[in-house]
Design a protein around this motif. Structure first.
Motif, PDB file in Angstrom:
ATOM      1  N   GLN A  40       0.851  -1.179   0.000  1.00 34.56           N
ATOM      2  CA  GLN A  40       0.000   0.000   0.000  1.00 34.56           C
ATOM      3  C   GLN A  40       0.889   1.232   0.000  1.00 34.56           C
ATOM      4  O   GLN A  40       2.044   1.177   0.414  1.00 34.56           O
ATOM      5  N   GLU A  41       0.314   2.339  -0.439  1.00 31.97           N
ATOM      6  CA  GLU A  41       0.992   3.640  -0.489  1.00 31.97           C
ATOM      7  C   GLU A  41       2.277   3.576  -1.306  1.00 31.97           C
ATOM      8  O   GLU A  41       3.316   4.086  -0.906  1.00 31.97           O
ATOM      9  N   THR A  42       2.194   2.939  -2.459  1.00 34.66           N
ATOM     10  CA  THR A  42       3.367   2.837  -3.317  1.00 34.66           C
ATOM     11  C   THR A  42       3.332   3.916  -4.399  1.00 34.66           C
ATOM     12  O   THR A  42       2.273   4.253  -4.917  1.00 34.66           O
ATOM     13  N   ALA A  43       4.492   4.423  -4.729  1.00 37.02           N
ATOM     14  CA  ALA A  43       4.629   5.406  -5.800  1.00 37.02           C
ATOM     15  C   ALA A  43       4.697   4.679  -7.137  1.00 37.02           C
ATOM     16  O   ALA A  43       5.233   3.573  -7.224  1.00 37.02           O
ATOM     17  N   THR A  44       4.175   5.299  -8.166  1.00 36.97           N
ATOM     18  CA  THR A  44       4.241   4.727  -9.504  1.00 36.97           C
ATOM     19  C   THR A  44       5.700   4.485  -9.902  1.00 36.97           C
ATOM     20  O   THR A  44       6.032   3.444 -10.462  1.00 36.97           O
ATOM     21  N   SER A  45       6.568   5.419  -9.572  1.00 39.23           N
ATOM     22  CA  SER A  45       7.992   5.261  -9.912  1.00 39.23           C
ATOM     23  C   SER A  45       8.601   4.072  -9.176  1.00 39.23           C
ATOM     24  O   SER A  45       9.440   3.353  -9.734  1.00 39.23           O
ATOM     25  N   PHE A  46       8.193   3.843  -7.936  1.00 40.91           N
ATOM     26  CA  PHE A  46       8.714   2.699  -7.180  1.00 40.91           C
ATOM     27  C   PHE A  46       8.294   1.392  -7.840  1.00 40.91           C
ATOM     28  O   PHE A  46       9.094   0.454  -7.946  1.00 40.91           O
ATOM     29  N   MET A  47       7.047   1.306  -8.293  1.00 44.54           N
ATOM     30  CA  MET A  47       6.587   0.071  -8.915  1.00 44.54           C
ATOM     31  C   MET A  47       7.368  -0.192 -10.203  1.00 44.54           C
ATOM     32  O   MET A  47       7.632  -1.338 -10.547  1.00 44.54           O
ATOM     33  N   GLY A  48       7.772   0.867 -10.909  1.00 39.61           N
ATOM     34  CA  GLY A  48       8.639   0.692 -12.070  1.00 39.61           C
ATOM     35  C   GLY A  48       9.969   0.097 -11.671  1.00 39.61           C
ATOM     36  O   GLY A  48      10.509  -0.784 -12.356  1.00 39.61           O
ATOM     37  N   LYS A  49      10.515   0.551 -10.542  1.00 36.64           N
ATOM     38  CA  LYS A  49      11.781  -0.006 -10.050  1.00 36.64           C
ATOM     39  C   LYS A  49      11.616  -1.464  -9.635  1.00 36.64           C
ATOM     40  O   LYS A  49      12.525  -2.271  -9.829  1.00 36.64           O
ATOM     41  N   VAL A  50      10.462  -1.809  -9.059  1.00 40.97           N
ATOM     42  CA  VAL A  50      10.205  -3.203  -8.696  1.00 40.97           C
ATOM     43  C   VAL A  50      10.223  -4.063  -9.956  1.00 40.97           C
ATOM     44  O   VAL A  50      10.854  -5.121  -9.992  1.00 40.97           O
ATOM     45  N   ARG A  51       9.546  -3.596 -11.006  1.00 46.29           N
ATOM     46  CA  ARG A  51       9.500  -4.358 -12.259  1.00 46.29           C
ATOM     47  C   ARG A  51      10.895  -4.589 -12.836  1.00 46.29           C
ATOM     48  O   ARG A  51      11.156  -5.617 -13.436  1.00 46.29           O
ATOM     49  N   GLU A  52      11.787  -3.622 -12.679  1.00 43.82           N
ATOM     50  CA  GLU A  52      13.138  -3.709 -13.238  1.00 43.82           C
ATOM     51  C   GLU A  52      14.119  -4.448 -12.328  1.00 43.82           C
ATOM     52  O   GLU A  52      15.232  -4.742 -12.734  1.00 43.82           O
TER      53      GLU A  52
END
Length: 179
Positions: A40-52
């Motif tokens: 919860q409370e995740t930034a869109t940019s952070f989720m991009g980093k998770v994907r990478e």
């Protein structure tokens, strides 16, 4: 003052400049064995980093279709690729939102709730929900009720719900209590 500046720099690195790197490290080290992670409370940019990251190689990264990229308070679910079937992930957040709207309950901002139906590798169906509650927790009970109502309409699906409920020990008119 030299020691303080050094300490201040370390704190800024840990809490701000390298926050995403530290968070990814914690997720991988402490939770990288889990079948599902509810964020919860995740930034869109952070989720991009998770994907990478190495987590992105290990997990399907599921985010709400209706998320608000400017709020950076979105819910997400990470599903182990070797446990869940990627092609079976179906977002059903809108069904829960329509139940909330029909009941006249508290609206929730875009991205705060993510609900998906998915099958695991053994074809067992699951209903997974990740919810970021409002500051005073007033949306927690209505959202939980709406997700439970959807789960009742999908009795073959096992429900797993991860949430930041934001409830207090003692409630009031403007704050949700635990009882």
């Amino acid at each position: 003052t030299g020691r303080w500046q050094s300490l201040r720099g370390e704190m800024c690195d840990a809490l701000n400049r390298k926050k995403d790197d530290h968070t990814l490290s914690i997720l991988e080290r402490e939770y990288g064995h889990a079948d599902a992670l509810f964020l919860q409370e995740t930034a869109t940019s952070f989720m991009g980093k998770v994907r990478e990251s190495s987590l992105g190689a290990k997990y399907l990264v599921v985010t709400p279709e209706g998320r608000d990229p400017s709020r950076d308070q979105n819910s997400a679910i990470l599903l182990r690729r070797d446990r869940f079937v990627a092609g079976s992930v179906r977002e059903v957040t809108a069904e829960v939102a329509s139940t909330l709207a029909a009941g006249g309950e508290s609206p929730i901002p875009a991205g705060d709730l993510l609900v998906v139906a998915v099958k695991d590798a053994l074809e067992r169906p699951f209903l997974l929900a990740s919810f970021h509650g409002d500051t005073n927790g007033l949306a927690t009970k209505p959202v939980f009720g709406a997700v439970a109502a959807l789960a009742a309409r999908m009795p073959d699906h096992a429900l797993l719900f991860g949430m930041d409920a934001n409830t207090s020990e003692t409630g009031s008119a403007d704050k949700q209590g635990v009882a």
